[in-house]
Design an enzyme around this catalytic site. Structure first.
Site, PDB file in Angstrom:
ATOM      1  N   ASP A   1       9.541   1.852  34.540  1.00  0.00           N
ATOM      2  CA  ASP A   1       9.371   2.869  35.582  1.00  0.00           C
ATOM      3  C   ASP A   1       8.805   4.128  34.915  1.00  0.00           C
ATOM      4  O   ASP A   1       8.709   4.225  33.681  1.00  0.00           O
ATOM      5  CB  ASP A   1      10.688   3.139  36.339  1.00  0.00           C
ATOM      6  CG  ASP A   1      10.414   3.751  37.723  1.00  0.00           C
ATOM      7  OD1 ASP A   1       9.283   4.214  37.965  1.00  0.00           O
ATOM      8  OD2 ASP A   1      11.329   3.776  38.562  1.00  0.00           O
TER       9      ASP A   1
HETATM   10  C1  BGC Z   1       9.811   5.443  41.065  1.00  0.00           C
HETATM   11  C2  BGC Z   1       9.132   4.118  41.327  1.00  0.00           C
HETATM   12  C3  BGC Z   1       7.656   4.354  41.617  1.00  0.00           C
HETATM   13  C4  BGC Z   1       7.062   5.069  40.421  1.00  0.00           C
HETATM   14  C5  BGC Z   1       5.574   5.285  40.510  1.00  0.00           C
HETATM   15  C6  BGC Z   1       9.087   6.291  40.042  1.00  0.00           C
HETATM   16  O1  BGC Z   1       9.585   7.572  39.980  1.00  0.00           O
HETATM   17  O2  BGC Z   1      11.131   5.200  40.637  1.00  0.00           O
HETATM   18  O3  BGC Z   1       9.768   3.449  42.372  1.00  0.00           O
HETATM   19  O4  BGC Z   1       7.014   3.150  41.880  1.00  0.00           O
HETATM   20  O5  BGC Z   1       7.700   6.327  40.296  1.00  0.00           O
HETATM   21  O6  BGC Z   1       5.238   6.260  41.402  1.00  0.00           O
END
Ligand code: BGC
Length: 742
Positions: free
Chosen positions: A267
């Site tokens: 993530d």
């Molecule tokens: C979130 C994810 C998301 C990613 C990309 C993160 O902060 O937890 O779910 O896909 O950002 O934007």
């Protein structure tokens, strides 16, 4: 490209080029004219060299045919081997057309509806250049304090999580990823992110392996079985080790046991965060931990870009791991057809004809209606009679901001408001007053200042509030019925939006109390991203329609629903708590040795609230009245090769036609480990004509009776079971049967 050619390409790559494929950055850098800008702008914290920027394998949240092509062209013009970039996006509930937020979609209990919404967003985003979508989010969610429950498609139930995970992955990916309208699905977040302690986002997760396998793993497993191309790790630790560097989770469970062959991405910034967790001592160690765990792509931390090469120079065996990751990434690019055409299915002409087209908007409205949950309908206040004067009151009445916190790409121009649509239909019979703001500015300022953002000062806020209420009262006095549109502010739900108070904002409660004094029928249309506390206001309301954040066609869908052109059929996928102190509350809990009993002191209960949830899992009313009778089991004993057929008679005792979700639950009464008081095992959504009677049946087989025992074996055990059938998890008919391994 043939497999052999991919290997040849891999062999041509330098170690830097390989590492680049494992790095994901924001794509805006490629749109910047200022060549130095890219290193001083948003990427400066990543400390990427300009050379590395032209080696990266993928970019984040760049979408729109023109933009995508521009970024791809710019990148390819300076890249030696001309390996196309992958474009990955967060199309959480639709691209241009915003569909209802995922928790709402789940409340449809209709996989065909979810499939259709996913296919439309997949087509919209594919022609706009997306290759991968960071969706679905299948984290089991039991705690309404957690802001991200709005993204959880299966809510608190593992079976719904499994079924929906499969549906969504298949709808995005189809049979052939290079086909127009198909994109790769990146399922998130492995693992158990929904179990963050106290519902505080990014917090600790600690649970037994048995609990993990029983409740949390099934949805991720189902997504893998459905062929998901990618998985994203979660921000939390799992039993002491951050998921992103958790070798047991990634290597043992995901790769070996579940046989996942696709790409695993961290993530956002999560590799670097293993330092703050207190696991990796420094950035280089974080890189080592992540590559050893098997993370293929580093999303936005710069750690791989800056340290993998050093690790390689120290120990060239690392190249084997790098090669494995790069091979996976090149394979996905190949499946998407990017080597033949780096723009994929990006198509400006189709963008013009397909995005937001009227056929899809009409379909979206129909599908949106399936996600609404009717929570209360005293004296049949709904549907509203059109010969009455209606006062529309509340900050969501004349508001297009009803698409939820992840709909950053959606086109709001067609959103419409409840006010416009009501007026179109009912003209001067409709009166309107805003009544209050969604949230007092002082509350919004608290959110802003905690995030280091500038606050906004409002002069005489409390006087303005009183004036708005006074005008709402005057408006309401002229009407026969009051329709309120209230709920959470979109900044109160989603990522980093955990709340310790899940009531409606105080100013809205004040408005309800004042209007209640008029003794007129009052209906609430509820906009929110989580189960909220309704216990203090419910009695004052005659009707409550839960619409979540319903998206582009929400206003139309709501208006038609409350005017009776359509009939609510959604059912809750998360229990609504009595109050925040009851969180987490979920239907499939264990019994304790002292289950709650009236008139007893030393039992498992709260002194000040009931033990049961306020609205249970599976609950949702209809304009129809469904009566369940005649639960019938064709036998009461089965062996492991047999099935028992359970049937039930359901009568629609009303003049309305509508859908009902018939739910089958089972309880294993005594087990080698204790079992929940009820578990959803099957459901059917059936259409009933006015006064129609139907017999609906389900087959119970051994697979429905299995669970994870103490030795971590997935087994069924002989013994007695209860079976329940009903329209929610509480109001059920029940019987018993026996499983006997004779
Ligand atoms: C979130 C994810 C998301 C990613 C990309 C993160 O902060 O937890 O779910 O896909 O950002 O934007």
């Amino acid at each position: 490209m043939k497999y052999k050619e991919i290997i040849e390409l891999l062999n041509k790559m330098t170690i830097e080029e390989k590492i680049g494929q494992m790095v994901q950055i924001g794509g805006d850098v490629f749109l910047s004219d200022d060549t130095n800008g890219m290193l001083t702008g948003p990427l400066k914290n990543l400390h990427l060299s300009k050379k590395m920027v032209y080696h990266v394998g993928s970019v984040l949240n760049i979408i729109g045919a023109e933009k995508v092509k521009k970024v791809q062209d710019e990148y390819l013009s300076k890249s030696r081997l001309k390996i196309p970039l992958l474009f990955m996006d967060d199309i959480i509930n639709g691209y241009k057309i915003a569909f209802p937020i995922p928790i709402a979609q789940g409340c449809s209990w209709n996989t065909k509806a979810i499939q259709k919404m996913t296919e439309i967003s997949s087509m919209e985003s594919s022609i706009a250049g997306a290759n991968v979508n960071f969706s679905p989010m299948v984290d089991l969610s039991r705690d309404a304090r957690w802001g991200r429950v709005m993204e959880s498609i299966g809510g608190e139930d593992p079976l719904l999580g499994e079924i929906y995970a499969k549906t969504v992955v298949k709808a995005y990916q189809g049979k052939n990823l290079s086909e127009i309208g198909k994109i790769a699905s990146c399922v998130k977040h492995i693992a158990a992110y929904g179990a963050v302690e106290a519902g505080r986002d990014y917090n600790t997760v600690d649970m037994s392996e048995r609990e993990f396998r029983q409740y949390y793993l099934p949805a991720y497993k189902a997504a893998i079985e459905a062929g998901a191309e990618m998985l994203m790790t979660s921000f939390n630790i799992l039993n002491g080790i951050p998921s992103t560097v958790n070798q047991w989770l990634i290597q043992e469970v995901i790769r070996k046991e579940l046989g996942f062959k696709g790409i695993i991405i961290s993530d956002y910034g999560a590799i670097e965060e293993t330092i703050a967790h207190g696991y990796s001592a420094n950035e280089k160690e974080a890189a080592k931990n992540a590559i050893n765990a098997g993370i293929d792509i580093d999303m936005m931390s710069g750690i791989y870009a800056n340290y993998l090469k050093d690790l390689y120079l120290e120990n060239q065996e690392i190249e084997n791991k790098v090669n494995e990751s790069v091979l996976r990434i090149l394979t996905l690019k190949n499946k998407l057809g990017l080597f033949e055409n780096p723009y994929g299915n990006t198509n400006e002409v189709k963008e013009n004809t397909y995005l937001m087209n009227s056929k899809n908007l009409e379909k979206a409205k129909e599908l949106t209606q399936e996600t609404f949950v009717l929570l209360k309908n005293k004296n049949r206040v709904l549907p509203l009679k059109t010969n009455k004067k209606i006062a529309l009151i509340g900050p969501y009445i004349d508001n297009i901001g009803i698409t939820g916190s992840w709909s950053m790409f959606s086109d709001r121009t067609k959103n419409g408001t409840i006010l416009d649509i009501f007026k179109e239909i009912m003209g001067s019979q409709v009166l309107y007053a805003k009544g209050c703001e969604i949230l007092r500015q002082e509350e919004i300022n608290k959110i802003l200042s905690a995030e280091g953002l500038p606050m906004v000062h409002v002069e005489n806020e409390s006087q303005k509030e009183q004036d708005m209420i006074a005008s709402a009262i005057q408006t309401a006095k002229k009407a026969d019925v009051i329709v309120l549109a209230l709920g959470e502010h979109y900044r109160q739900t989603g990522e980093a939006c955990s709340r310790s108070n899940i009531s409606l904002p105080e100013n809205q409660i004040q408005l309800i109390n004042k209007l209640y004094a008029l003794s007129k029928p009052m209906v609430l249309i509820l906009f929110n991203g989580r189960p909220v506390q309704l216990s203090t206001i419910e009695e004052k309301l005659d009707g409550i329609l839960e619409v979540w954040f319903p998206g582009t066609t929400g206003a139309k869908a709501i208006t038609e629903m409350i005017l009776g052109e359509n009939n609510p059929s959604g059912k809750l996928t998360m229990s609504f708590p009595q109050n925040v102190g009851q969180c987490p509350v979920y239907y499939n809990h264990y019994n304790t040795g002292r289950p709650h009993h009236k008139n007893l002191r030393y039992v498992s209960r709260y002194q000040d609230i009931p033990t049961e949830s306020f609205y249970p899992f599976g609950y949702g009313l209809s304009y129809c009245d469904f009566k369940y009778t005649e639960l019938y089991l064709n036998k009461h004993k089965m062996n492991k090769n047999e099935t028992i057929t359970v049937s039930v008679k359901i009568e629609n005792q009303s003049d309305y036609a509508g859908y009902e979700v018939i739910q089958l639950y089972i309880q294993d009464l005594y087990g080698s480990v204790v079992r929940p008081i009820k578990e959803l095992k099957a459901f059917k959504k059936e259409y009933f004509k006015p006064h129609e009677i139907k017999y609906v049946d389900f087959d119970i087989d051994i697979h429905m009776l299995k669970f994870w025992n103490e030795k971590l074996e997935f087994v069924a055990e002989s013994g007695e079971f209860k079976v329940f059938v009903g329209g929610d998890s509480v109001n059920v008919l029940e019987d018993k049967f026996e499983l006997d391994f004779y």
